[in-house]
Design a protein around this motif. Sequence first.
Motif, short mmCIF file in Angstrom:
data_model
loop_
_atom_site.label_atom_id
_atom_site.label_comp_id
_atom_site.label_asym_id
_atom_site.label_seq_id
_atom_site.Cartn_x
_atom_site.Cartn_y
_atom_site.Cartn_z
N PRO A 161 12.28 3.16 4.47
CA PRO A 161 11.00 2.99 4.34
C PRO A 161 9.68 4.76 4.22
CG PRO A 161 12.05 2.39 6.48
CD PRO A 161 13.06 3.34 5.35
N LEU A 162 9.21 4.18 3.01
CA LEU A 162 7.99 5.02 2.82
C LEU A 162 9.25 6.32 1.25
CD1 LEU A 162 5.20 5.95 5.69
CD2 LEU A 162 5.62 4.50 3.83
N GLY A 163 10.42 5.55 0.98
CA GLY A 163 10.84 5.67 -0.05
C GLY A 163 11.61 5.72 -0.69
N SER A 164 10.09 4.85 -1.99
CA SER A 164 9.99 4.38 -2.99
C SER A 164 9.94 5.32 -4.04
CB SER A 164 8.26 2.94 -2.63
OG SER A 164 8.32 2.86 -4.58
N PRO A 165 10.43 5.29 -5.55
CA PRO A 165 10.41 6.15 -5.89
C PRO A 165 9.25 6.05 -7.04
CG PRO A 165 11.48 3.64 -7.38
CD PRO A 165 11.61 3.65 -5.57
N SER A 166 8.34 4.97 -6.86
CA SER A 166 7.05 4.97 -6.99
C SER A 166 6.18 4.08 -6.54
CB SER A 166 7.19 4.29 -8.61
OG SER A 166 7.00 3.03 -9.08
N VAL A 167 4.51 3.99 -6.98
CA VAL A 167 3.35 3.67 -6.12
C VAL A 167 4.26 2.05 -6.63
CG1 VAL A 167 2.40 3.48 -8.68
CG2 VAL A 167 0.92 3.55 -5.76
N PHE A 168 5.22 1.27 -7.43
CA PHE A 168 5.21 -0.04 -7.59
C PHE A 168 6.36 -0.07 -6.84
CE2 PHE A 168 3.09 2.17 -11.70
CZ PHE A 168 2.76 0.81 -12.10
N GLU B 178 -7.84 9.50 -12.07
CA GLU B 178 -8.24 8.19 -12.12
C GLU B 178 -7.14 7.81 -11.43
OE1 GLU B 178 -8.51 7.06 -16.46
OE2 GLU B 178 -10.13 7.57 -16.95
N ASN B 179 -6.35 8.32 -11.16
CA ASN B 179 -4.97 7.28 -10.79
C ASN B 179 -5.64 6.99 -9.79
OD1 ASN B 179 -1.93 7.48 -10.26
ND2 ASN B 179 -1.71 9.18 -8.97
N TYR B 180 -5.85 6.89 -8.19
CA TYR B 180 -6.32 5.82 -7.14
C TYR B 180 -6.82 5.26 -7.38
CZ TYR B 180 -6.87 4.42 -2.32
OH TYR B 180 -7.12 3.27 -1.09
N ALA B 181 -8.41 5.85 -8.69
CA ALA B 181 -9.29 4.74 -9.04
C ALA B 181 -8.58 3.20 -9.06
CB ALA B 181 -9.90 5.43 -9.47
N ARG B 182 -7.28 3.61 -10.28
CA ARG B 182 -6.39 2.94 -11.11
C ARG B 182 -5.30 1.98 -9.54
NH1 ARG B 182 -5.59 3.32 -16.57
NH2 ARG B 182 -6.58 4.67 -17.64
N GLU B 183 -4.86 1.84 -8.84
CA GLU B 183 -3.91 1.72 -7.93
C GLU B 183 -4.76 0.50 -6.96
OE1 GLU B 183 -2.30 1.60 -9.35
OE2 GLU B 183 -1.28 3.71 -10.47
N VAL B 184 -5.80 1.29 -6.18
CA VAL B 184 -6.83 0.54 -5.37
C VAL B 184 -7.05 -0.48 -6.02
CG1 VAL B 184 -9.16 1.65 -5.81
CG2 VAL B 184 -7.84 1.13 -3.54
N MET B 185 -7.01 -1.24 -7.38
CA MET B 185 -7.52 -1.95 -7.43
C MET B 185 -6.34 -2.90 -8.16
SD MET B 185 -10.78 -1.28 -9.98
CE MET B 185 -10.49 0.14 -11.08
N GLN B 186 -5.25 -1.98 -8.73
CA GLN B 186 -4.03 -2.42 -9.43
C GLN B 186 -3.54 -3.32 -8.21
OE1 GLN B 186 -2.06 -0.59 -12.33
NE2 GLN B 186 -0.28 -2.45 -12.38
N LEU C 43 1.23 -1.26 -0.29
CA LEU C 43 0.04 0.26 -0.49
C LEU C 43 0.69 1.18 -0.06
CD1 LEU C 43 -2.28 -1.38 2.68
CD2 LEU C 43 -2.14 -1.46 0.57
N VAL C 44 1.27 1.33 -1.28
CA VAL C 44 2.67 2.11 -1.26
C VAL C 44 2.05 4.06 -1.13
CG1 VAL C 44 4.93 3.10 -2.32
CG2 VAL C 44 4.28 0.67 -1.95
N ILE C 45 3.11 4.95 -0.21
CA ILE C 45 3.38 5.97 -0.75
C ILE C 45 5.07 6.07 -0.43
CG2 ILE C 45 0.94 6.65 0.61
CD1 ILE C 45 2.59 8.25 2.82
N SER C 46 5.02 7.10 -0.99
CA SER C 46 6.47 7.47 -0.51
C SER C 46 6.69 9.15 -0.88
CB SER C 46 6.84 7.64 -2.40
OG SER C 46 8.92 7.51 -2.42
N ALA C 47 7.40 9.34 0.58
CA ALA C 47 7.98 10.62 1.22
C ALA C 47 9.20 11.04 0.40
CB ALA C 47 8.68 9.81 2.80
#
Length: 536
Positions: A400-407, A172-180, A107-111
């Motif tokens: 932690p929470l340092g991902s370069p993207s939501v992936f 559509e950003n959150y709509a896509r990622e909450v499912m994918q 459930l990624v966010i990034s700082a």
Amino acid sequence: MAVESDAAAARFLAQATFGPTLDDIAHLRRLGSYERWIDEQFALPASSHARYLHALQPDPPDTGIDDDQRLEGWLQMAIGGTDGLTPGLVHRDQLRQRVAFALSEILVISAAGMQQRAGFSTSSYYDVLVEDGLGNYRTLLERVTLHPAMGKYLSMLGNEKPDPLLNIRPDENYAREVMQLFSVGLIRLNPNGTPLRVDGKTVPTYGQDTIQGFAHVFTGWSYRGCVRFRNCKANRIDPVREQPMAAYPEFHASAQSKQLLKYPGVALPDGVLAAGGSPESDLRAALDNIFHHPNVGPFIGRQLIQRLVTSNPSRPYVARVAAKFDDNGAGVRGDMQAVVKAILLDPEARAAVAPEHFGKVREPMLRLTHLWRAMDARSRSGRYVARSPDYYQRNLGQYPLGSPSVFNFFRPDFMPMGEMSELRLAAPELSLANDSLIPATNNLWWTLLRSYHTGNPDQPDSAILMDYRRDLPLAAAPGALLDRYDLLFLSGQMSPAMRQVLLRRLEDTRNDDGGLARVQLALYLILNSPEYNVQK
């Protein structure tokens, strides 16, 4: 399930914590069963990252708090032990924190970037994973959805209903990622996590009409107390950044019906949410629609297995965990305590003889916490003043929470080229093993081992220092030293060949310095060994 040996205890703790310690191994042996340890962990109070930051800066400047201070709080919880700011507070909830770290990579966010100086908000988001990671997934999904840090990251915050005159369409950003990424994935799955096929073809979980339907659902939400919905702002220390977003009905797409997920047994007629709902009622219906999709159990369960136990779980293993997600035995769906217990107690996870291809590559950040915990690392001041995020990114490739993207830092299905891809074996963490990071990480280990220990008086009081005093006497008998590190770092799985190489190397190393050189060398060689880097 009985804990049969110290090695078995260490192996379990490597999966369930940020690294085994001698004290934790002894404690688990005294308890006598894995179930008792898990239940004991479930009952412990959650350590709060946001609370730590507020104790650190009760009256912060209006520019917010740097991300290295958020990392200081994370290290307090990951290493565990006595809190550096609050007298009498001891962080012991290793399982809860370890599961939260695993969820932070799903459930990624990034700082990184715009939220780097919004430490109160991002640490508050992390607390959601800490508090509800062992709660119910439906609750977790709603709290994640409504947290402003997620709203900011995936642009649900300020998302508004369509207005053709102003050329506004729901984002559509959150709509896509909450499912994918957060729930069902791109294709329908069997209960064992394999793709469902119809006429030999995989079946998409959703289409563009579903994305648009959810995009309409996620409209009309922003910070609490907005005077104007559009361009509503909150400074980095505003408490509203730690509170669930509020609904603004006039900006919610209430007039439109919404195509949501369609699947066997779906509660909504043909998966369609009728027009006329409020922001709150539409959100509840949409999250229920996602939560009850049959993909969620195998999709989330498999990734949690990968994060804790093994990168390539068998189909029956995934199916057993997914079944616990569907029903915890008392008719409750989404019970994360039941899911985590199923993952850690599964026969595949606890088998004395691991199945072929069992195990996972250890993440660099977890190798760091493992080293510090195994070597009783502490600072003289009690605080763990962390380095900047760039330091961890440059040397470990993650923080932690340092991902370069939501992936995330790595994809769950990543297969390195060569033998592993030919065998169709995933090794997600090897995404971080490249020409730059491998030597950088190796050099970091040597720097830490050589300079950051309690015998070095030149380090500042806030530096995290390993304590070698426990092991220095063992250096005179290198075999005994290797026995200890085999237990702490390899769960008693060091091969005879590796042991022989290390033993010969240590015997050729000076021991006229009280054992320091041998301890440092043993740790350095083990940390860089292929056998250690794959957790089995």
